[in-house]
Design a protein around this motif. Structure first.
Motif, PDB file in Angstrom:
ATOM      1  N   HIS A  31       0.815  -1.220   0.000  1.00  0.00           N
ATOM      2  CA  HIS A  31       0.000   0.000   0.000  1.00  0.00           C
ATOM      3  C   HIS A  31       0.854   1.279   0.000  1.00  0.00           C
ATOM      4  N   HIS A  68       1.041   4.371  -2.728  1.00  0.00           N
ATOM      5  CA  HIS A  68       0.947   5.835  -2.567  1.00  0.00           C
ATOM      6  C   HIS A  68       2.038   6.538  -3.386  1.00  0.00           C
ATOM      7  N   SER A 125      -0.104   9.787   5.984  1.00  0.00           N
ATOM      8  CA  SER A 125      -1.459   9.232   5.852  1.00  0.00           C
ATOM      9  C   SER A 125      -2.055   9.045   7.239  1.00  0.00           C
ATOM     10  N   ASP A 181      -6.690   7.075  -0.270  1.00  0.00           N
ATOM     11  CA  ASP A 181      -6.619   5.699  -0.766  1.00  0.00           C
ATOM     12  C   ASP A 181      -7.460   5.519  -2.023  1.00  0.00           C
TER      13      ASP A 181
HETATM   14 ZN    ZN Z   1      -3.211   5.088   2.405  1.00  0.00          ZN
END
Ligand code: ZN
Ligand code: KG4
Length: 378
Positions: A110, A114, A135, A343
């Motif tokens: 993840h 980003h 985040s 996201d």
């Molecule tokens: Zn994120």
């Protein structure tokens, strides 16, 4: 050929469809769970999991009716890090599609996703680059040379930047997520001519974390606590917060209680003391990040690109300060478009395109890694 990608690491169900040759985003769908988690002041994992089970198939069926599955070259999915009960939902769906269509499954980190939010609709990724990732779960400086060669230069010792905003908003009983709410209250205070707001700004100054320490570490829990203590000093605001909490705890779903809550929430958002606190939180949190990034950039002359990514990189003051910093140190600034900061599945699809030539992993061996960042520390 095309890529279908799925993101389900926290509280956003998202699916995207991307051209693997041009990296053009062809379609994306997202169903946010914010409204369902709002009253709890944070993400409730069990609820998140059930909502993914409901929403991901809705998005997939929407995709299927528009494009069909014929041209898919691979399926990509976020498998780490994140909430385990959330990650599982996306990974299960991705496995099922991969097995039934007999196409490779690409597992994407993840955080690396980003980084790739910078390169959606762009064929070539720009490496090397230094990046600030902010985040709800992470605050870190990363040095990136390629998908497989990224390292963590520094990270938060405790809470993340976004989490600090979320918890401040929760203390003010303003719901979840709190980042954009606190950001906009801080902006209201910045441009306010109200005497009380300006007086309270002077009275509620908050410390800048770790400013005397010669490290690149980040920390936000002390700042959060200082915010909490200052909040305790204003009884009028505390009274409004208590009223809002009381209505929320009743969880009565009547029109009247909704109306009441809305009106009290508005009073909190306009309260001069709350505006001043939001302003000072924003000042200290962004100055802390500025100081640590400056410290790093002073010694990092070779890499000419500096990027900010992650949901909290939408923060207005942070963007402004990092822009100034890049000008000062002659760095080329890369920022994701606002729609790709939070996201999304497009960033997962874009990252997977750089992995298409990797050797295939046996689908049955694929598991989730909720706590693994896959990225080593320098
Ligand atoms: Zn994120
Ligand atoms: O990247 P993201 O969508 O999800 C995670 O991977 O965590 O980031 C969400 C986080 C939340 O904590 C949210 O409050 C924060 O980003 N955020 C902001 C702003 N907009 C979103 N934080 C500060 N200022 C903002 N404008």
């Amino acid at each position: 050929m095309k890529i279908l990608s799925i993101e389900s690491s926290c509280d956003d169900s998202a699916i995207a469809y991307m051209d693997a040759d041009t990296c053009e985003l062809l379609w994306q769908g997202k169903i946010s769970q914010e409204n369902s988690h709002k009253i709890y002041g944070g993400v409730v994992p069990e609820l998140a999991s059930r909502l993914f089970a409901r929403d991901l198939p809705i998005l997939l069926s929407d995709f299927k009716s528009k494009f069909g599955f014929e041209n898919l070259r691979a399926i990509a999915v976020t498998y780490e890090p994140g909430l385990s009960t959330s990650l599982l939902e996306g990974v299960m769906m991705a496995k099922a599609i991969s097995l039934s269509l007999k196409i490779p499954l690409l597992c994407i980190n993840h955080l690396k996703g980003h980084i790739y939010s910078l390169f959606i609709n762009q064929k070539n990724a720009v490496f090397p680059l230094n990046a600030l990732l902010v985040s709800g779960g992470h605050t870190m400086i990363l040095r990136c040379y390629s998908y497989h060669n990224m390292s963590i230069v520094s990270s938060s010792l405790d809470d993340s930047f976004g989490e600090c905003y979320d918890k401040a908003a929760k203390m003010l009983s303003l719901g979840y997520p709190g980042g954009s709410i606190i950001d906009s209250m801080a902006n209201t205070a910045t441009f306010s001519n109200d005497y009380m707001v300006n007086q309270y700004i002077k009275d509620t100054k908050l410390p800048i974390p770790l400013s005397n320490q010669n490290t690149l570490d980040f920390s936000f829990s002390g700042l959060k606590n200082a915010f909490r203590l200052k909040l305790q000093e204003n009884s009028e605001l505390l009274d409004l917060i208590k009223q809002a909490n009381d209505i929320q705890n009743e969880i009565i779903d009547s029109k009247d209680s909704h109306k009441n809550l809305e009106s009290i929430t508005q009073k909190i958002k306009n309260n001069p003391y709350a505006l001043a606190l939001a302003y000072n939180l924003q000042m200290s949190a962004c100055e802390h990040i500025y100081q640590k990034c400056e410290k790093y950039l002073k010694d990092s002359k070779q890499i000419e690109h500096f990027a900010i990514v992650g949901g909290a990189s939408a923060n207005s003051l942070l963007r402004e300060k990092i822009r100034d910093l890049c000008n000062k140190y002659d760095k080329k600034l890369l920022m994701a478009k606002l729609e790709f900061c939070s996201d999304n599945a497009a960033m997962i699809g874009r990252a997977s395109i750089d992995l298409l030539d990797s050797k295939n992993i046996n689908i049955l061996d694929i598991d989730i890694n909720p706590r693994n960042t896959e990225i080593d520390r320098i």
